[in-house]
Design a protein around this motif. Structure first.
Motif, PDB file in Angstrom:
ATOM      1  N   ALA A  78      12.075 -10.515  -3.246  1.00  0.00           N
ATOM      2  CA  ALA A  78      11.214  -9.836  -2.279  1.00  0.00           C
ATOM      3  C   ALA A  78      11.999  -8.823  -1.461  1.00  0.00           C
ATOM      4  N   PRO A  79      11.547  -7.570  -1.403  1.00  0.00           N
ATOM      5  CA  PRO A  79      12.214  -6.587  -0.540  1.00  0.00           C
ATOM      6  C   PRO A  79      12.145  -7.020   0.921  1.00  0.00           C
ATOM      7  N   VAL A  80      13.208  -6.707   1.657  1.00  0.00           N
ATOM      8  CA  VAL A  80      13.305  -7.077   3.070  1.00  0.00           C
ATOM      9  C   VAL A  80      13.237  -5.811   3.917  1.00  0.00           C
ATOM     10  N   ILE A  81      12.332  -5.817   4.894  1.00  0.00           N
ATOM     11  CA  ILE A  81      12.200  -4.703   5.834  1.00  0.00           C
ATOM     12  C   ILE A  81      12.545  -5.217   7.218  1.00  0.00           C
ATOM     13  N   VAL A  82      13.300  -4.469   7.991  1.00  0.00           N
ATOM     14  CA  VAL A  82      13.554  -4.822   9.382  1.00  0.00           C
ATOM     15  C   VAL A  82      12.986  -3.722  10.260  1.00  0.00           C
ATOM     16  N   ALA A  83      12.306  -4.130  11.326  1.00  0.00           N
ATOM     17  CA  ALA A  83      11.704  -3.198  12.278  1.00  0.00           C
ATOM     18  C   ALA A  83      12.380  -3.402  13.625  1.00  0.00           C
ATOM     19  N   VAL A  84      13.156  -2.401  14.067  1.00  0.00           N
ATOM     20  CA  VAL A  84      14.006  -2.551  15.249  1.00  0.00           C
ATOM     21  C   VAL A  84      13.463  -1.736  16.408  1.00  0.00           C
ATOM     22  N   HIS A  85      13.358  -2.372  17.558  1.00  0.00           N
ATOM     23  CA  HIS A  85      13.034  -1.670  18.794  1.00  0.00           C
ATOM     24  C   HIS A  85      14.040  -2.090  19.863  1.00  0.00           C
ATOM     25  N   GLY A  86      14.214  -1.276  20.862  1.00  0.00           N
ATOM     26  CA  GLY A  86      15.098  -1.632  21.957  1.00  0.00           C
ATOM     27  C   GLY A  86      16.533  -1.823  21.502  1.00  0.00           C
ATOM     28  N   LEU A  87      17.251  -2.644  22.234  1.00  0.00           N
ATOM     29  CA  LEU A  87      18.675  -2.853  21.972  1.00  0.00           C
ATOM     30  C   LEU A  87      18.884  -3.752  20.762  1.00  0.00           C
TER      31      LEU A  87
ATOM     32  N   SER B  33      12.521 -18.739  -2.397  1.00  0.00           N
ATOM     33  CA  SER B  33      12.148 -19.683  -3.454  1.00  0.00           C
ATOM     34  C   SER B  33      10.649 -19.715  -3.695  1.00  0.00           C
ATOM     35  N   ASP B  34       9.898 -18.998  -2.866  1.00  0.00           N
ATOM     36  CA  ASP B  34       8.439 -18.997  -2.929  1.00  0.00           C
ATOM     37  C   ASP B  34       7.965 -17.725  -3.636  1.00  0.00           C
ATOM     38  N   GLN B  35       7.456 -17.871  -4.844  1.00  0.00           N
ATOM     39  CA  GLN B  35       7.056 -16.705  -5.631  1.00  0.00           C
ATOM     40  C   GLN B  35       5.814 -16.023  -5.093  1.00  0.00           C
ATOM     41  N   THR B  36       5.116 -16.640  -4.150  1.00  0.00           N
ATOM     42  CA  THR B  36       3.967 -15.972  -3.540  1.00  0.00           C
ATOM     43  C   THR B  36       4.398 -14.977  -2.461  1.00  0.00           C
ATOM     44  N   VAL B  37       5.655 -15.065  -2.016  1.00  0.00           N
ATOM     45  CA  VAL B  37       6.177 -14.131  -1.012  1.00  0.00           C
ATOM     46  C   VAL B  37       6.713 -12.907  -1.734  1.00  0.00           C
ATOM     47  N   ARG B  38       6.096 -11.752  -1.493  1.00  0.00           N
ATOM     48  CA  ARG B  38       6.453 -10.544  -2.233  1.00  0.00           C
ATOM     49  C   ARG B  38       7.059  -9.460  -1.352  1.00  0.00           C
ATOM     50  N   ALA B  39       7.121  -9.697  -0.052  1.00  0.00           N
ATOM     51  CA  ALA B  39       7.839  -8.822   0.881  1.00  0.00           C
ATOM     52  C   ALA B  39       8.128  -9.624   2.133  1.00  0.00           C
ATOM     53  N   ILE B  40       9.270  -9.327   2.766  1.00  0.00           N
ATOM     54  CA  ILE B  40       9.688 -10.030   3.981  1.00  0.00           C
ATOM     55  C   ILE B  40       9.937  -8.991   5.061  1.00  0.00           C
ATOM     56  N   LEU B  41       9.285  -9.170   6.199  1.00  0.00           N
ATOM     57  CA  LEU B  41       9.440  -8.279   7.342  1.00  0.00           C
ATOM     58  C   LEU B  41      10.100  -9.049   8.479  1.00  0.00           C
ATOM     59  N   ILE B  42      11.184  -8.500   9.017  1.00  0.00           N
ATOM     60  CA  ILE B  42      11.870  -9.112  10.160  1.00  0.00           C
ATOM     61  C   ILE B  42      11.602  -8.244  11.383  1.00  0.00           C
TER      62      ILE B  42
ATOM     63  N   ILE C 265      -2.763   0.539 -12.658  1.00  0.00           N
ATOM     64  CA  ILE C 265      -1.793  -0.556 -12.798  1.00  0.00           C
ATOM     65  C   ILE C 265      -1.924  -1.485 -11.602  1.00  0.00           C
ATOM     66  N   THR C 266      -2.011  -2.788 -11.900  1.00  0.00           N
ATOM     67  CA  THR C 266      -2.004  -3.815 -10.869  1.00  0.00           C
ATOM     68  C   THR C 266      -0.871  -4.787 -11.165  1.00  0.00           C
ATOM     69  N   TYR C 267       0.008  -4.993 -10.168  1.00  0.00           N
ATOM     70  CA  TYR C 267       1.144  -5.898 -10.334  1.00  0.00           C
ATOM     71  C   TYR C 267       0.826  -7.235  -9.692  1.00  0.00           C
ATOM     72  N   GLN C 268       1.259  -8.289 -10.350  1.00  0.00           N
ATOM     73  CA  GLN C 268       1.026  -9.647  -9.863  1.00  0.00           C
ATOM     74  C   GLN C 268       2.300 -10.312  -9.342  1.00  0.00           C
ATOM     75  N   GLY C 269       3.419  -9.641  -9.487  1.00  0.00           N
ATOM     76  CA  GLY C 269       4.669 -10.211  -9.003  1.00  0.00           C
ATOM     77  C   GLY C 269       5.273 -11.249  -9.909  1.00  0.00           C
ATOM     78  N   ARG C 270       4.937 -11.171 -11.200  1.00  0.00           N
ATOM     79  CA  ARG C 270       5.496 -12.169 -12.127  1.00  0.00           C
ATOM     80  C   ARG C 270       5.759 -11.523 -13.502  1.00  0.00           C
TER      81      ARG C 270
ATOM     82  N   ARG D  30       9.561  -8.936  -9.250  1.00  0.00           N
ATOM     83  CA  ARG D  30      10.748  -9.363  -9.989  1.00  0.00           C
ATOM     84  C   ARG D  30      11.614  -8.168 -10.381  1.00  0.00           C
ATOM     85  N   THR D  31      10.992  -7.035 -10.656  1.00  0.00           N
ATOM     86  CA  THR D  31      11.755  -5.811 -10.914  1.00  0.00           C
ATOM     87  C   THR D  31      12.500  -5.373  -9.663  1.00  0.00           C
ATOM     88  N   TYR D  32      11.844  -5.481  -8.498  1.00  0.00           N
ATOM     89  CA  TYR D  32      12.531  -5.169  -7.245  1.00  0.00           C
ATOM     90  C   TYR D  32      13.783  -6.024  -7.093  1.00  0.00           C
TER      91      TYR D  32
END
Length: 262
Positions: free
Chosen positions: A100-109, A45-54, A257-262, A207-209
């Protein structure tokens, strides 16, 4: 922001959801699920968040379900699971449907629901140490966390059936070969590479993502005519964004090109 099972870190449009109970192996339980649901609701819901890393702290990404939590009360177990999956599933849907695109970074089990979370992410990076264990049917469970939705889509139905029913463990090379993860990186480089990818995505047309994510989430469930109409509607919505118009003008004027996420 720190809660009991997780921590949120913000940096220049990137939000990191950190699994933060390493002493317990970062289990999936009612507390974790509720926190993930709350994070997913707020971050999407937060438009300032443009990528999420787990990512996760400690030796393991996640040991999956907490057996002690599940094994306390046989009569209450069905209700407990319905309540816990309600929040977990809401989190998965909101992250999947968000811009926002979601990336997961997995290590170990990486066990059970954590494998489903890996499959649900838009991008998955695996450290060389990573291994992915189905685990569900060892305790008589079916997959949850959208595992039956995303894992067959990532790896194919035949491989997914083997993974689940034969209760397989895939090391990082096999997970990459089968399509569960995008690529393998050295353990020491995992966080740097994941953050670099998050930064690249955070600088794009957010928003295109989101429109593309939602189209990709439904392509297997619709007839071609419906999917094509959804594409037409989505590209028209993209055309209303500042990013789209500014990109077109920059190309015409041969400017960066510079994107602002809106």
């Amino acid at each position: 922001m720190t809660t009991e099972a997780t921590r949120i870190e913000y940096s220049d449009g990137i939000a990191e959801i950190v699994l933060a109970r390493p002493e317990k192996g970062n289990p999936f339980d009612a507390i974790f699920n509720a926190e993930l649901c709350d994070h997913a609701s707020r971050l999407t819901s937060d438009q300032t968040v443009r990528a999420i890393l787990i990512r996760a702290e400690g030796k393991y990404f996640s040991v999956g379900a907490d057996f002690k939590w599940l094994g306390r009360d046989r009569e209450a177990l069905p209700r407990l699971l319905k309540e816990a999956t309600a929040t977990l599933h809401s989190a998965i849907v909101r992250l999947t449907r968000g811009d926002a695109p979601v990336i997961v970074a997995v290590h170990g089990l990486c066990v059970g629901g954590a494998t489903a979370l890996t499959a649900s992410a838009d991008f998955a990076l695996a450290a060389e140490s990573a291994s992915f264990y189905a685990a569900y049917n060892r305790i008589g469970f079916v997959a949850d966390g959208a595992g039956t939705h995303f894992i067959p889509r990532r790896v194919g139905s035949r491989r997914a059936t083997e993974f689940f029913l034969l209760n397989e463990t895939w090391d990082a090379p096999r997970a990459a070969q089968n399509g569960l993860v995008n690529r393998i990186v050295p353990d020491a480089a995992l966080l740097d590479e994941a953050r670099a990818l998050a930064r690249q995505l955070a600088e794009g047309p957010t928003r295109t993502y989101g429109e593309m994510k939602r189209l990709m989430a439904t392509y297997m469930d619709r007839p071609i005519e419906t999917q094509l109409e959804e594409e037409a509607q989505a590209i028209a919505r993209c055309a209303r964004t500042d990013d789209c118009w500014n990109a077109l003008q920059s190309l015409i004027e041969r400017k960066p090109i510079t994107y602002q996420g809106r």
